[in-house]
Write a protein that holds these residues in place. Structure first.
Motif, short mmCIF file in Angstrom:
data_model
loop_
_atom_site.label_atom_id
_atom_site.label_comp_id
_atom_site.label_asym_id
_atom_site.label_seq_id
_atom_site.Cartn_x
_atom_site.Cartn_y
_atom_site.Cartn_z
N GLY A 45 5.66 3.19 1.67
CA GLY A 45 5.41 1.78 0.77
C GLY A 45 5.33 1.02 -0.39
N ARG A 46 6.38 2.16 -1.43
CA ARG A 46 6.80 1.38 -2.29
C ARG A 46 7.96 2.71 -3.13
NH1 ARG A 46 3.60 0.54 -7.76
NH2 ARG A 46 5.05 0.74 -9.25
N THR A 47 9.20 1.80 -3.57
CA THR A 47 9.84 2.98 -4.02
C THR A 47 9.88 4.18 -4.61
OG1 THR A 47 11.46 0.49 -3.93
CG2 THR A 47 12.48 2.66 -5.09
N PHE A 48 9.88 5.56 -4.04
CA PHE A 48 9.41 6.50 -4.55
C PHE A 48 9.95 7.19 -5.87
CE2 PHE A 48 7.20 10.19 -4.62
CZ PHE A 48 8.40 11.38 -4.93
N SER A 49 10.92 6.52 -6.94
CA SER A 49 11.66 6.71 -8.26
C SER A 49 11.30 6.00 -8.64
CB SER A 49 13.24 6.47 -7.31
OG SER A 49 13.69 5.02 -7.17
N GLN A 66 0.60 -0.89 0.10
CA GLN A 66 -0.10 0.38 0.39
C GLN A 66 0.92 1.17 0.27
OE1 GLN A 66 -2.91 0.09 -0.36
NE2 GLN A 66 -3.79 2.37 -0.20
N VAL A 67 -0.05 2.24 -0.83
CA VAL A 67 1.18 3.08 -0.66
C VAL A 67 0.68 4.82 -0.18
CG1 VAL A 67 2.48 5.27 -2.44
CG2 VAL A 67 2.48 2.44 -3.37
N GLN A 68 1.78 5.31 0.45
CA GLN A 68 0.38 6.40 0.89
C GLN A 68 0.80 7.60 0.68
OE1 GLN A 68 0.76 5.14 5.25
NE2 GLN A 68 -0.94 4.57 4.62
N LEU A 69 0.93 8.48 1.09
CA LEU A 69 1.14 10.19 0.36
C LEU A 69 0.44 11.10 1.58
CD1 LEU A 69 0.32 8.33 -2.01
CD2 LEU A 69 1.40 10.93 -3.55
N VAL A 70 1.64 11.84 2.07
CA VAL A 70 0.99 13.02 3.51
C VAL A 70 1.76 14.22 2.88
CG1 VAL A 70 1.19 12.95 5.96
CG2 VAL A 70 1.28 10.99 4.88
N GLU A 71 0.35 15.42 2.24
CA GLU A 71 0.68 16.82 2.28
C GLU A 71 1.56 17.25 3.45
OE1 GLU A 71 -2.12 15.70 -0.74
OE2 GLU A 71 -1.75 15.18 1.31
N SER A 72 2.24 18.24 3.50
CA SER A 72 2.30 19.33 4.39
C SER A 72 2.40 21.21 4.08
CB SER A 72 3.00 18.73 5.51
OG SER A 72 4.36 18.45 4.83
N GLY A 73 2.77 21.87 4.94
CA GLY A 73 3.65 23.17 3.99
C GLY A 73 2.66 23.73 4.32
N GLY A 74 0.81 23.55 4.16
CA GLY A 74 0.17 24.63 3.70
C GLY A 74 -0.26 25.06 4.63
N GLY A 75 -1.45 26.40 4.79
CA GLY A 75 -0.89 27.77 5.54
C GLY A 75 -2.09 28.96 4.87
N TYR A 106 -3.11 9.44 -11.94
CA TYR A 106 -2.92 8.48 -11.17
C TYR A 106 -2.95 7.57 -10.33
CZ TYR A 106 0.21 12.94 -12.11
OH TYR A 106 0.77 13.90 -12.54
N ASP A 107 -2.43 7.31 -9.48
CA ASP A 107 -2.77 5.61 -9.07
C ASP A 107 -3.78 6.11 -7.26
OD1 ASP A 107 -0.79 4.09 -11.22
OD2 ASP A 107 -2.73 4.05 -11.11
N TYR A 108 -2.11 7.07 -6.82
CA TYR A 108 -2.57 6.69 -5.10
C TYR A 108 -3.11 8.62 -5.38
CZ TYR A 108 -0.13 2.23 -5.49
OH TYR A 108 -0.47 0.93 -5.55
N TRP A 109 -3.11 8.88 -4.33
CA TRP A 109 -3.86 10.10 -3.61
C TRP A 109 -3.29 10.80 -1.97
CZ3 TRP A 109 -5.19 14.02 -7.21
CH2 TRP A 109 -5.16 13.18 -9.12
N GLY A 110 -2.19 11.76 -1.84
CA GLY A 110 -2.79 11.94 -0.16
C GLY A 110 -4.16 12.79 -0.03
N GLN A 111 -4.22 13.59 0.94
CA GLN A 111 -5.69 13.73 1.59
C GLN A 111 -5.61 15.44 1.55
OE1 GLN A 111 -7.91 11.86 3.28
NE2 GLN A 111 -7.22 10.44 2.05
#
Length: 122
Positions: free
Chosen positions: A26-30, A1-10, A109-114
């Motif tokens: 969850g998987r090789t990012f490259s 399972q691939v997970q994506l987590v965003e940050s930096g908003g404001g 795109y197959d995977y998405w962050g929140q």
């Protein structure tokens, strides 16, 4: 399972800058191309920027060219979106995505962050 987590908003004043980060696991990012999309309140999701697996190819929607820069650090499993000269119309929830190829179409795109919220005030 691939997970994506965003940050930096404001919250930022018009003309200011923010840098968004998207950390994957969850998987090789490259092996992934990375994309950034945004969705403003009451509007459809739209493409913002994308970067190829090796970082050699980047794509931008016209409205952010010259202001936003997408980059990646495969050693840190992270994609970045540097946003400069922000405008109130950039206000939205920003989502990163991972897929096989860098493209503007969300269906690629197959995977998405929140998502992370960016609010620009004048």
């Amino acid at each position: 399972q691939v997970q994506l987590v965003e940050s930096g908003g404001g919250l930022v004043q018009a003309g200011g800058s923010l840098r968004l980060s998207c950390v994957t696991s969850g998987r090789t990012f490259s092996t992934f191309a990375g994309g950034w999309f945004r969705q403003a309140p009451g509007k459809q999701r739209e493409f913002v920027a994308a970067i190829s697996r090796g970082g050699h190819t980047t794509l931008y929607t016209e409205s952010v060219k010259g202001r936003f820069t997408v980059s990646r650090d495969n050693a840190k499993n992270t994609v970045y979106l540097e946003m400069d000269n922000l405008k109130p119309e950039d206000t939205a929830d920003y989502h990163c995505a991972a897929g096989a190829l860098a493209m503007a179409a969300a269906r690629g795109y197959d995977y998405w962050g929140q998502g992370t919220r960016v609010t620009v005030f004048s």
